[in-house]
Motif scaffolding. Structure first.
Motif, mmCIF file in Angstrom:
data_model
loop_
_atom_site.group_PDB
_atom_site.id
_atom_site.type_symbol
_atom_site.label_atom_id
_atom_site.label_comp_id
_atom_site.label_asym_id
_atom_site.label_seq_id
_atom_site.Cartn_x
_atom_site.Cartn_y
_atom_site.Cartn_z
ATOM 1 N N LEU A 41 5.594 0.182 7.958
ATOM 2 C CA LEU A 41 6.951 -0.138 7.510
ATOM 3 C C LEU A 41 6.960 -1.405 6.645
ATOM 4 O O LEU A 41 7.674 -1.497 5.648
ATOM 5 C CB LEU A 41 7.888 -0.315 8.714
ATOM 6 C CG LEU A 41 8.216 0.975 9.478
ATOM 7 C CD1 LEU A 41 8.904 0.663 10.806
ATOM 8 C CD2 LEU A 41 9.100 1.903 8.637
ATOM 9 N N LYS A 42 6.127 -2.361 7.048
ATOM 10 C CA LYS A 42 6.009 -3.621 6.299
ATOM 11 C C LYS A 42 5.457 -3.344 4.884
ATOM 12 O O LYS A 42 5.938 -3.884 3.887
ATOM 13 C CB LYS A 42 5.090 -4.570 7.073
ATOM 14 C CG LYS A 42 5.052 -5.998 6.551
ATOM 15 C CD LYS A 42 4.301 -6.891 7.543
ATOM 16 C CE LYS A 42 4.365 -8.363 7.147
ATOM 17 N NZ LYS A 42 3.435 -8.734 6.093
ATOM 18 N N LEU A 43 4.428 -2.476 4.805
ATOM 19 C CA LEU A 43 3.831 -2.140 3.508
ATOM 20 C C LEU A 43 4.855 -1.463 2.597
ATOM 21 O O LEU A 43 4.900 -1.722 1.398
ATOM 22 C CB LEU A 43 2.618 -1.218 3.692
ATOM 23 C CG LEU A 43 1.355 -1.866 4.250
ATOM 24 C CD1 LEU A 43 0.348 -0.799 4.673
ATOM 25 C CD2 LEU A 43 0.713 -2.806 3.214
ATOM 26 N N GLU A 44 5.674 -0.588 3.183
ATOM 27 C CA GLU A 44 6.700 0.113 2.398
ATOM 28 C C GLU A 44 7.738 -0.889 1.879
ATOM 29 O O GLU A 44 8.124 -0.854 0.710
ATOM 30 C CB GLU A 44 7.363 1.193 3.269
ATOM 31 C CG GLU A 44 8.456 1.983 2.591
ATOM 32 C CD GLU A 44 7.984 2.794 1.383
ATOM 33 O OE1 GLU A 44 8.816 3.044 0.505
ATOM 34 O OE2 GLU A 44 6.793 3.178 1.296
ATOM 35 N N ASP A 62 -5.376 -5.330 -0.844
ATOM 36 C CA ASP A 62 -4.283 -6.127 -1.426
ATOM 37 C C ASP A 62 -2.900 -5.592 -1.064
ATOM 38 O O ASP A 62 -1.881 -6.081 -1.555
ATOM 39 C CB ASP A 62 -4.433 -6.219 -2.957
ATOM 40 C CG ASP A 62 -4.318 -4.865 -3.652
ATOM 41 O OD1 ASP A 62 -4.061 -3.846 -2.958
ATOM 42 O OD2 ASP A 62 -4.483 -4.820 -4.889
ATOM 43 N N GLY A 63 -2.852 -4.555 -0.199
ATOM 44 C CA GLY A 63 -1.558 -4.026 0.239
ATOM 45 C C GLY A 63 -1.022 -2.890 -0.629
ATOM 46 O O GLY A 63 -0.022 -2.265 -0.280
ATOM 47 N N THR A 64 -1.656 -2.636 -1.794
ATOM 48 C CA THR A 64 -1.227 -1.477 -2.590
ATOM 49 C C THR A 64 -1.816 -0.223 -1.954
ATOM 50 O O THR A 64 -2.844 -0.269 -1.284
ATOM 51 C CB THR A 64 -1.673 -1.589 -4.069
ATOM 52 O OG1 THR A 64 -3.102 -1.603 -4.131
ATOM 53 C CG2 THR A 64 -1.105 -2.841 -4.731
ATOM 54 N N ARG A 65 -1.132 0.914 -2.156
ATOM 55 C CA ARG A 65 -1.527 2.132 -1.438
ATOM 56 C C ARG A 65 -1.961 3.220 -2.407
ATOM 57 O O ARG A 65 -1.603 3.183 -3.583
ATOM 58 C CB ARG A 65 -0.347 2.622 -0.592
ATOM 59 C CG ARG A 65 0.039 1.632 0.495
ATOM 60 C CD ARG A 65 1.386 1.933 1.114
ATOM 61 N NE ARG A 65 2.466 1.891 0.139
ATOM 62 C CZ ARG A 65 3.717 2.216 0.401
ATOM 63 N NH1 ARG A 65 4.052 2.612 1.615
ATOM 64 N NH2 ARG A 65 4.647 2.148 -0.527
ATOM 65 N N SER A 66 -2.719 4.175 -1.875
ATOM 66 C CA SER A 66 -3.189 5.247 -2.735
ATOM 67 C C SER A 66 -3.267 6.569 -1.980
ATOM 68 O O SER A 66 -3.848 6.638 -0.901
ATOM 69 C CB SER A 66 -4.572 4.892 -3.294
ATOM 70 O OG SER A 66 -4.898 5.813 -4.304
ATOM 71 N N TYR A 67 -2.675 7.587 -2.592
ATOM 72 C CA TYR A 67 -2.714 8.942 -2.045
ATOM 73 C C TYR A 67 -3.686 9.770 -2.891
ATOM 74 O O TYR A 67 -3.801 9.561 -4.102
ATOM 75 C CB TYR A 67 -1.307 9.558 -2.106
ATOM 76 C CG TYR A 67 -1.230 10.914 -1.456
ATOM 77 C CD1 TYR A 67 -1.022 11.040 -0.080
ATOM 78 C CD2 TYR A 67 -1.375 12.075 -2.210
ATOM 79 C CE1 TYR A 67 -0.969 12.287 0.528
ATOM 80 C CE2 TYR A 67 -1.322 13.318 -1.612
ATOM 81 C CZ TYR A 67 -1.125 13.423 -0.243
ATOM 82 O OH TYR A 67 -1.079 14.652 0.351
#
Length: 268
Positions: A34-37, A214-219
């Motif tokens: 939730l924090k990452l979002e 770094d907190g960025t996300r990848s699908y």
């Protein structure tokens, strides 16, 4: 050097890779997810603060890979209006504007800092380009782009950074500004790409979804998932296939498997 093949078959893992992925089933806690979002925009802004305009190479391959930019013209000098959804610092945008003088581009990005870098680029001209900050999952594109006005939307390494539950909102948003009969050109990470196999345990957010340090996300997309996503929002599939490349680093004698999904979806 790189060897490339296109097709509908996903990459086959080696036994070691399959075992490693099977073991990595622990998900990041719901609190952290939730924090990452919540902090997604801040994390991308910090990414651009750290890397400035130096991280991604200019993508001169776009016109080579996407012949559609030429093909969608009815005559040679026809002016095209494009939207680059998720333009970053302009690595795709500016080569395109340089290569093709008959393009007007709308361009937007989640990160205010990235948008500022685009505006500061010597090639930026308001006569040929309108750039604006936008969260594609909730800000209405119609605030900046007229309805049914765009010939081509490019969605290149953008959707993978968005939570899978919200991806449909991006496609719904884009649909409103695309002219009927025109296309979204898509390229992004495919299932079992080298980047997916390099995540350490503790980085998994969900199926094929990971967080970087770094907190960025990848699908990482499968052909089926992407197809269902677009079709559910009313698009028709034109092309949807894996591009598998083996990048060879001769100096270090390393072979790196890269997998992308390259696709074209049309608004009827």
């Amino acid at each position: 050097g790189a060897l490339q093949k296109k097709g509908h078959s996903a990459r086959i893992l080696s036994p070691e890779e399959a075992e490693r992925l099977a073991k990595d089933q622990v998900l990041v806690s719901e609190f952290k997810q939730l924090k990452l979002e919540k902090e997604a925009q801040k994390n991308w802004d910090l990414f651009y603060k750290r890397n400035s305009t130096n991280f991604f190479k200019d993508r001169h391959w776009t016109t080579r890979e996407f012949q559609e930019l030429e093909a969608c013209r009815e005559f040679a000098d026809q002016k095209l209006t494009i939207l680059e959804a998720g333009c970053g610092v302009g690595n795709c945008l500016f080569p395109l504007l340089e290569d093709d003088l008959n393009i007007f581009a709308y361009a937007c990005d989640f990160s205010p800092r990235a948008v500022e870098y685009v505006k500061k680029n010597a090639l930026y001209s308001t006569e040929r380009c309108k750039v604006f900050q936008c969260d594609l999952t909730k800000d209405d594109l119609l605030d900046n782009v007229p309805a049914d006005s765009v010939d081509v939307v490019t969605l290149i390494f953008v959707l993978s950074a968005i939570h899978p539950d919200k991806m449909h909102l991006v496609l719904k948003n884009i649909y409103k500004v695309l002219k009927p009969g025109k296309c979204v050109l898509f390229r992004d990470y495919g299932l079992y790409d080298h980047a997916m196999l390099r995540f350490k345990s503790g980085s998994k957010l969900g199926e094929n979804f990971y967080v970087r340090q770094d907190g960025t996300r990848s699908y990482f997309f499968t052909e089926e998932f992407l197809s269902q996503l677009f079709k559910a929002e009313g698009y028709e599939q034109v092309v949807n296939e894996y591009v598998q490349r083996e990048t060879v680093n001769r100096k270090e004698d390393l072979r790196v498997p890269r997998v992308f999904l390259q696709s074209k979806f049309q608004k009827p």
